[in-house]
Design an enzyme around this catalytic site. Sequence first.
Site, mmCIF file in Angstrom:
data_model
loop_
_atom_site.group_PDB
_atom_site.id
_atom_site.type_symbol
_atom_site.label_atom_id
_atom_site.label_comp_id
_atom_site.label_asym_id
_atom_site.label_seq_id
_atom_site.Cartn_x
_atom_site.Cartn_y
_atom_site.Cartn_z
ATOM 1 N N HIS A 47 -3.774 -6.335 1.526
ATOM 2 C CA HIS A 47 -3.600 -6.488 2.969
ATOM 3 C C HIS A 47 -4.091 -7.873 3.366
ATOM 4 O O HIS A 47 -4.472 -8.670 2.538
ATOM 5 C CB HIS A 47 -4.405 -5.420 3.718
ATOM 6 C CG HIS A 47 -4.045 -4.018 3.330
ATOM 7 N ND1 HIS A 47 -2.881 -3.417 3.715
ATOM 8 C CD2 HIS A 47 -4.706 -3.102 2.575
ATOM 9 C CE1 HIS A 47 -2.839 -2.178 3.235
ATOM 10 N NE2 HIS A 47 -3.935 -1.962 2.534
ATOM 11 N N CYS A 74 0.820 -1.212 0.000
ATOM 12 C CA CYS A 74 0.000 0.000 0.000
ATOM 13 C C CYS A 74 0.861 1.273 0.000
ATOM 14 O O CYS A 74 1.487 1.579 -0.996
ATOM 15 C CB CYS A 74 -0.971 -0.025 1.169
ATOM 16 S SG CYS A 74 -2.435 1.021 0.931
ATOM 17 N N ARG A 93 -12.390 5.549 -2.553
ATOM 18 C CA ARG A 93 -11.467 4.470 -2.273
ATOM 19 C C ARG A 93 -11.883 3.183 -2.985
ATOM 20 O O ARG A 93 -13.074 2.945 -3.244
ATOM 21 C CB ARG A 93 -11.367 4.206 -0.768
ATOM 22 C CG ARG A 93 -10.989 5.438 0.043
ATOM 23 C CD ARG A 93 -10.823 5.119 1.511
ATOM 24 N NE ARG A 93 -9.653 4.305 1.780
ATOM 25 C CZ ARG A 93 -8.420 4.783 1.911
ATOM 26 N NH1 ARG A 93 -8.201 6.083 1.791
ATOM 27 N NH2 ARG A 93 -7.408 3.981 2.159
#
Length: 798
Positions: A742, A640, A676
Amino acid sequence: MGMQFGLAKGVGAVLTWGLRSVFHRPAANTPGKIALYVDPKLIAHLAPRLREGSVVVVGTNGKTTVTNLIADVLERAGRSVACNRTGANLDSGVSTAMLQSKGADWGVFESDELWLAKILPHLQARYVVLLNLFRDQLDRCGEIDRIQDSIVGALGTSPDTVLVYNADDPLCAMIAERAAALPGRERTRSVAFGVEASMGLEQNVVSDATMCQRCSSMFEYAFRQYGQLGMYRCPQCGFARPALDWAACDVRLGASGLAFELAGPGAAGGAEVEGAAGAGAAEGPSSFRVSAGFSGAYMVYNLMAVAVAARLLGCEPTSVQRAIDAFDPKNGRLQEYAVGGRRVLLNLAKNPTGFNQNLKIVAQDTRSKAVAFFINDKEADGRDISWIWDIDFEELVAQRGCVVFAGGIRRNDLQVRLKYAGVEAQLVEGMDEVFAALGAPGGAGLPADAGVYAIANYTALPGVKASLDAMAGSSARRAGDAGEGGCEGPGRGEGEGRGEGDFGEPNCDEGRGEGPGRDGSEAGPSRPLAAPARPAASAAAPAAGAMSELVIAHMYPDLLNLYGDGGNVRVLEQRLRWRGVPVRVQRVHHGDLVDLSQVDLVFMGGGPDREQKLASEGLLALRDDIARFVEEDGALLAICGGYQILGKVWLLGDEEVPGLGVVDLETRRPGTSADRLIDNIVLRSPVATLPVVGYENHAGRTYLGAGVRSFGKVVSQAGRGNNDADKADGMLYRGVVGTYLHGPLLSKNPEVADYLLECALKRHAARTGEAPCALAPLGDEAEKAANAFMCKRLGVSA
């Protein structure tokens, strides 16, 4: 007011009757939800029913307990109360509670952090009690800054509302500072409470506030209690824990209870409170003892908030203590049972801080015990469960005679997390399977009086509670039939659940998910706590002492620590140790020096904007060293924000800033930081034969330069990857893997972990001149099961 208000009241009354009388549901949400459609100003129109005013309790952890206890204190003091006791903490739940009350002296309402902005402008509460702020449901709530902004904005709409806040939490103290500067609030004093001195507790790994929000410098602590709570100070700008109006002194914590002296205004250690903050406070002692028959550092703060609020509302200390003594939760929060002669404690935990505090309670019990964890990922829980890697499950290893179970929809992920903590966990569907395992021949090696702990997150809690309610009732009936008069023990028995919505769904947050389902895993025989067996070393494994340490540099774990990404380092380290490969993890904190020429593998995670900016400054100072490390085929995993920083340009908030430029990629933003890409995701990657699964949550859109391969192609319907167009995620360049995944990435993707370790071993051989070492195979059944569960859910074949 007029016709809309009258119609809304009528709709609420009819729905309440129908839900309770016909459907036999609690009617905690729906009447208010529908009534708000009819009259959007319903809360404001109902507020005059609360003759003395209202209190709103807000914060990440402890809202339901504190709300119910404040209401209990008021009722014991002879006041009538309207309260959303079930935990229905949106505007619909508050409206329902007010509709169902024909009038009361006080309203005491729990509010979701992000919904305070919809409730407070209409309610104009006398007090807002702010308990704490921790990272929670990052996919729904976003970073803590967003929650702070929302709470400050809400306070700005109600200028006479007194903020009663936990001053030991720098995030709450910053809200108090910002709120005090809002127009119209100049004369409204806030009330600060906290713990006077250190409770002497061991600290957990992750803290949610390491930096000053005024000047972005690192905090210094005289002591910490847990998480970021403690006595903090910024050495740069002087922001520090405020003077305490109410202080907990002489705190005593034990396995069977807690006690503290609460010193208030006028007492030694307590500052005077003037103006609106002191209005309505009862006459009486300014210092008094508070005690409880349950323990936990977090309960010290909860009870302190209750006692302070009660005194501000005019209640005597005797009413406070009587309410605490009678506290008998029936909503799964610290609820005790007696099942088959065993004491069972059920509690809610929904984020790393909550789980870590529950582990402290478990550790205080020095007897043999069983611990069952239940994790769901429905919408009310947050789809992203990477936070389980920020829980210090390693603390269980030191507890002898402890058997561990993993349940809930995401039990496979939980089993993997426990495996890398050194804990072998048996998969279970529910508490009935836990007790079946404990009651099997040998009883899992536990004595008959061993305690049982059940810890569940939001949507897992009702099912666990219902199972325990039924088993406790059955145990009591069997004991009664045998003429034994029931099995009381230390348990407080069964009761009606409070944590459900009108049709059985948990009420804690917006949105509802799919029902529970099996993942096909079979539960094996119960086994005592043990480290997962290390595979037998193959001929390729190094002989003892034949190889120097492989060095992993974990860059800025104090700053880049979102989404459990640090778990990637734990996975890499353990997979080497299980193979007998010597390894050393060098954690490079802010301000530390590192010699990358002596490092074999580098890990860089992501963090909030403020922390990531500070980390990027340190990384830019190492730019040449990092570039050399990459060109010499060093292994590097960047997730990220760390992935973005490797490129030419990355994003700081909405600003594009220069990156390290060691890989040809750029990160841009087509919209705002709120736009997002958030979802589960599955890739096909050239470094793995199995699909690669993870969870993405990012606003930046990354574009790769010529000659830079993607880490993998998106093959799931859900998930975007680097940007909105390419249907690819991350990048591969020499020994570098960059990705938005993630989870942490490596926990369910052992092939990717071993790919990085192979690159690191080649680097190690070149760096040291030692003979190259091949990786021995490992048994990855748990990791593959977690991978397969997510692939099946997302419609991807293995």
